[in-house]
Design an enzyme around this catalytic site. Structure first.
Site, PDB file in Angstrom:
ATOM      1  N   THR A 267       0.572  -0.709  -0.117  1.00 46.31           N
ATOM      2  CA  THR A 267       0.177   0.116   0.056  1.00 46.31           C
ATOM      3  C   THR A 267       1.039   1.279  -0.071  1.00 46.31           C
ATOM      4  O   THR A 267       0.250   2.899  -0.328  1.00 46.31           O
ATOM      5  CB  THR A 267      -1.044  -0.061   1.227  1.00 46.31           C
ATOM      6  OG1 THR A 267      -0.619  -0.028   2.467  1.00 46.31           O
ATOM      7  CG2 THR A 267      -2.019  -0.723   1.275  1.00 46.31           C
ATOM      8  N   GLY A 268       2.067   1.367   0.013  1.00 50.44           N
ATOM      9  CA  GLY A 268       3.265   2.709  -0.141  1.00 50.44           C
ATOM     10  C   GLY A 268       3.363   3.132   1.033  1.00 50.44           C
ATOM     11  O   GLY A 268       3.720   4.312   1.380  1.00 50.44           O
ATOM     12  N   THR A 270       6.639   2.544   3.186  1.00 53.03           N
ATOM     13  CA  THR A 270       8.235   2.839   3.194  1.00 53.03           C
ATOM     14  C   THR A 270       7.813   3.940   2.149  1.00 53.03           C
ATOM     15  O   THR A 270       8.546   5.003   2.132  1.00 53.03           O
ATOM     16  CB  THR A 270       8.519   1.781   1.965  1.00 53.03           C
ATOM     17  OG1 THR A 270       9.004   0.189   3.453  1.00 53.03           O
ATOM     18  CG2 THR A 270      10.354   2.478   2.349  1.00 53.03           C
ATOM     19  N   GLU A 485     -17.612 -22.735 -17.695  1.00 52.39           N
ATOM     20  CA  GLU A 485     -17.572 -21.453 -17.844  1.00 52.39           C
ATOM     21  C   GLU A 485     -18.833 -20.623 -18.177  1.00 52.39           C
ATOM     22  O   GLU A 485     -18.882 -19.538 -17.759  1.00 52.39           O
ATOM     23  CB  GLU A 485     -15.736 -21.039 -18.897  1.00 52.39           C
ATOM     24  CG  GLU A 485     -14.448 -21.338 -18.169  1.00 52.39           C
ATOM     25  CD  GLU A 485     -14.076 -20.801 -16.461  1.00 52.39           C
ATOM     26  OE1 GLU A 485     -15.180 -20.315 -16.868  1.00 52.39           O
ATOM     27  OE2 GLU A 485     -13.282 -21.904 -16.082  1.00 52.39           O
ATOM     28  N   HIS A 488     -21.354 -20.200 -15.113  1.00 53.86           N
ATOM     29  CA  HIS A 488     -20.786 -19.849 -14.440  1.00 53.86           C
ATOM     30  C   HIS A 488     -20.838 -18.032 -15.510  1.00 53.86           C
ATOM     31  O   HIS A 488     -21.859 -17.533 -14.334  1.00 53.86           O
ATOM     32  CB  HIS A 488     -19.322 -19.076 -14.143  1.00 53.86           C
ATOM     33  CG  HIS A 488     -18.477 -20.065 -13.321  1.00 53.86           C
ATOM     34  ND1 HIS A 488     -18.263 -20.402 -12.109  1.00 53.86           N
ATOM     35  CD2 HIS A 488     -17.108 -20.641 -13.438  1.00 53.86           C
ATOM     36  CE1 HIS A 488     -18.221 -21.267 -11.358  1.00 53.86           C
ATOM     37  NE2 HIS A 488     -17.113 -21.387 -12.601  1.00 53.86           N
TER      38      HIS A 488
END
Length: 733
Positions: A267-268, A270, A485, A488
């Site tokens: 997430t940033g 650092t 598929e 779905h």
């Protein structure tokens, strides 16, 4: 790029102890080096003499005289310390010595030796290599005796200069070379690694390993961070404190000592810490929590002390400790009193309490597991603020994509808003990787611009991997995967609260899937979902298995991931969300490692857990029943879609809708069109081209004719309205 302090920086501190060269070194250190050098040279000389003496056979003087008189001696070297001589080839004493050596090594060794050499060659080699030595005695007849029996003898002349040179070469020079080598080793150990001197500091294990970034060298500002507006607002005050601390102290406010950055990986955290240092233009100490821990007890505490000592010298500055949970875990009774991690944590707590925040030293910590941190570390006065850096929302993802695409050449059809909508739940690192993969794909395709198709294809590459080019499926397997598929997709299309279908493919991918159905939300639904939406999501997951049973009358392991996903949603509905009739608003579990997707742990009895499993199964049974009903009701439409899918292998949601509505799917334009996209029928008026705006302007009344007075309309007749002109088109940018 950020870098460590340069040699010409004024804040640089050289020397083993980090305090400069002002400390005088003790002369005993150099004397110790000389003593070690002399000892090592002495040991080397002893080893050398031992090796040389092993090749010389000592004899007594009587045997030496007897061998001279019997003519066995070949040559004699006369020296003041000893007489060294060799015997003639084939002489009896030499043969006797070889026989003794054979007996000592065994007959096998002698036979092996004779298998390679004959005895004559062996005697010749022994006569030249084996030497004998006898101690000198006072014998005035020795010279004449050697001359009478034809023995070659000589004495090497040695001058004073040669004698001194031999002493220097054999004794003094090795000592000097050893001293130089030890000095280089000493300087390497104490300067390269750093130490305070003495055996306790060898290796520099107590020295801090923090990387120091000087002013404007982090290369990161708040312009490089997007999607975390709340976190930036909290950190902007810390920057203001570093710039103008007196503004806060004048009113009586205490400066915060630290802030803890908490959030999922990527997430940033650092990046935000570096941005704070870049905005404040202050030195930035960056170190990981694992750098404090070593195998020696007390090393971590020493490094903590050294880190805060160096930071106080460079104040105002920022100390950033990444993954602080490595040393900040909660203390318990299982940890012994001599535990390295506990001592490091105690020293960190003491340093956070001890330093003066008025100097401008701010401590930033980052972790993914705040629940394991010690309570003493989280109390006010140490980490005064807790800043949550969560996954970005739709606006945050859009801003993050704009930041990462600043240097990317984009085509006109790129819609970052659609990409941000498709990447729900992604963090900043995922979005950066997505943009980079899109740029790489554009280069592979031979384009100079990144298109919308590249961005969506890279999104699929991140979630499903690349296509398997060499994977071969049988016709039955392809048909089975196709119905799975399409099952779905059909259930999602018929569900009211399901997400629209974007793409259906039966091409195998590297992530282990033989095909997949891509659903994309129309709006951001990462934070809040209704019960109906969750039930629809479970029903869509059950669509693949329902199609296998209804159409193919079988079951495969291809539905394992669908079943696992549906079970997790149903279990959360019962245990966490209070969406079951059996338990109602009762929470049966608590979150574990929420930022690492660690799920939850049950906080109920075993009997209650058994009842919870029955409630979860009831939810799954209801959803599976609904999926089966949808498949059976739309069997004929599924056959049409499957036939087209087997031919094309990859179709869009728009093509699926066209087949269901009886239209030609080949007329559907766009590589990525969902089932919610409005189809363009033949005869529809095309929308205006880009950059063309239709403006409806009022039409002024015509000027009156004649003398300028308007002729009134006859009485009884209504005034005829004037026909408006057609709207004008204006092209602009």
């Amino acid at each position: 790029m950020a870098g460590p302090l340069k040699p010409n920086d004024p804040d640089r501190r050289d020397g083993p102890s980090g305090g400069g060269d002002d400390k005088k070194r003790s002369p005993w250190g150099f004397l110790n080096i000389i003593m070690w050098a002399v000892l090592l040279v002495f040991l080397l000389q002893m080893c050398r003499s031992t090796v040389e003496s092993a090749a010389i056979q000592p004899v007594n003087y009587n045997d030496f005289v007897r061998w001279v008189e019997e003519g066995y001696v070949e040559e004699v070297v006369l020296d003041s310390n000893a007489y060294t001589f060799t015997l003639k080839e084939g002489s009896p004493p030499l043969k006797e010595l070889l026989d003794q050596m054979a007996d000592s090594y065994g007959n096998g060794a002698l036979n092996g030796l004779f298998s390679q050499f004959d005895r004559q060659e062996l005697d010749a080699a022994a006569s030249s290599s084996i030497r004998f030595q006898v101690g000198p005695v006072t014998d005035f007849d020795l010279t004449q005796r050697l001359l009478d029996h034809g023995v070659n003898f000589h004495r090497d002349p040695v001058t004073d200069e040669q004698y001194m040179m031999s002493v220097v070469v054999s004794n003094v020079l090795p000592i000097l070379l050893m001293v130089v080598a030890l000095l280089f080793l000493y300087r390497y150990m104490f300067k390269k690694m750093g130490s305070g001197g003495g055996f306790g500091g060898i290796g520099g294990v107590g020295k801090s390993n923090a990387k120091v970034y000087v002013e404007k060298k982090t290369g990161v500002t708040f312009k490089d961070v997007a999607g975390q507006d709340e976190a930036k607002e909290s950190l902007e005050e810390i920057i203001d404190i570093l710039h103008t601390p007196q503004k806060y102290t004048e009113i009586g406010a205490k400066l915060p000592k630290g802030a803890l950055l908490v959030g999922p990986p990527g997430t940033g955290k650092t990046l935000l810490a570096k941005a704070v240092a870049g905005e404040a233009n202050v030195p930035f100490f960056s170190i990981s929590g694992s750098d404090f821990v070593e195998m020696f007890v007390g090393v971590g505490a020493s490094r903590v002390r050294d880190l805060f000592k160096e930071a106080s010298k460079m104040a105002p500055c920022i100390i950033f400790i990444d993954e602080i949970d490595t040393i900040g875990k909660s203390r318990d009774n299982r940890m012994g009193g001599n535990d390295e991690r506990e001592q490091t944590l105690n020293q960190l707590l003491a340093e956070l309490d001890g330093f003066d925040p008025g100097k401008g030293v701010i401590v930033l910590g980052a972790t993914n597991r705040p629940e394991v941190l010690d309570k003493a570390l989280l109390r006010p006065g140490r980490f005064d603020r807790r800043i949550t850096i969560d996954r970005p929302n739709l606006a945050g993802r859009l801003a993050t994509l704009q930041v990462h695409t600043r240097k990317i050449k984009l085509a006109e059809d790129v819609d970052l808003n659609k990409i941000a909508l498709a990447t729900a739940g992604c963090v900043g690192a995922d979005l950066a990787n997505l943009v980079n993969e899109a740029a790489l794909r554009a280069v592979r395709k031979g384009r100079r611009l990144v298109t919308q198709e590249d961005l969506l294809a890279s999104f699929e590459f991140v979630i499903a991997g690349s296509e398997k080019k060499n994977s071969v499926l049988t016709e039955f397997e392809r048909k089975l995967v196709a119905y799975h598929e399409v099952g779905h997709a059909m259930v999602a299309y018929k569900q009211k609260n399901a997400e629209p279908v974007q793409k259906i493919t039966i091409v195998p991918h590297t992530e282990g899937s033989l095909g997949y159905t891509l659903l994309m939300p129309e709006e951001d639904k990462t934070n809040l979902r209704t019960k109906e939406e969750l039930m629809a999501k479970i029903t869509v997951s059950m669509g693949g298995r329902a199609a296998e049973e209804v159409v193919m009358e079988t079951m495969t392991n291809g539905a394992s991931q669908d079943i696992q996903e549906a079970t997790n949603i149903a279990r959360n509905m019962v245990a966490m969300y209070g969406m079951s009739e059996e338990f109602g608003m009762m929470a049966l579990g608590s979150v574990r490692s929420q930022y690492l997707d660690g799920g939850y742990g049950l906080d109920c009895a075993q009997d209650t857990a058994a009842v919870m499993d029955k409630a979860v199964k009831a939810v799954l049974d209801v959803c599976y029943k609904d999926a089966v009903e949808v498949i059976r009701a739309n069997r004929e439409d599924m056959d049409k879609v499957v036939a087209y899918l087997l031919e094309k292998e990859t179709i869009t949601g728009g093509e699926m809708v066209a087949i269901l509505e009886g239209r030609d799917p080949a007329l559907v334009e766009g590589a990525y069109t969902s089932t919610k996209a409005k189809p363009q029928l033949p005869g529809d008026i095309e929308p205006p081209a880009r950059h063309v705006h239709i403006i409806d302007e009022p039409i002024p009344m015509p000027a009156p004719q004649g003398d300028g007075e308007e002729e009134p309309a006859p009485e009884g007749e209504p005034e005829k309205p004037e026909e408006p002109e057609e709207p004008k088109e204006e092209q602009g940018h």
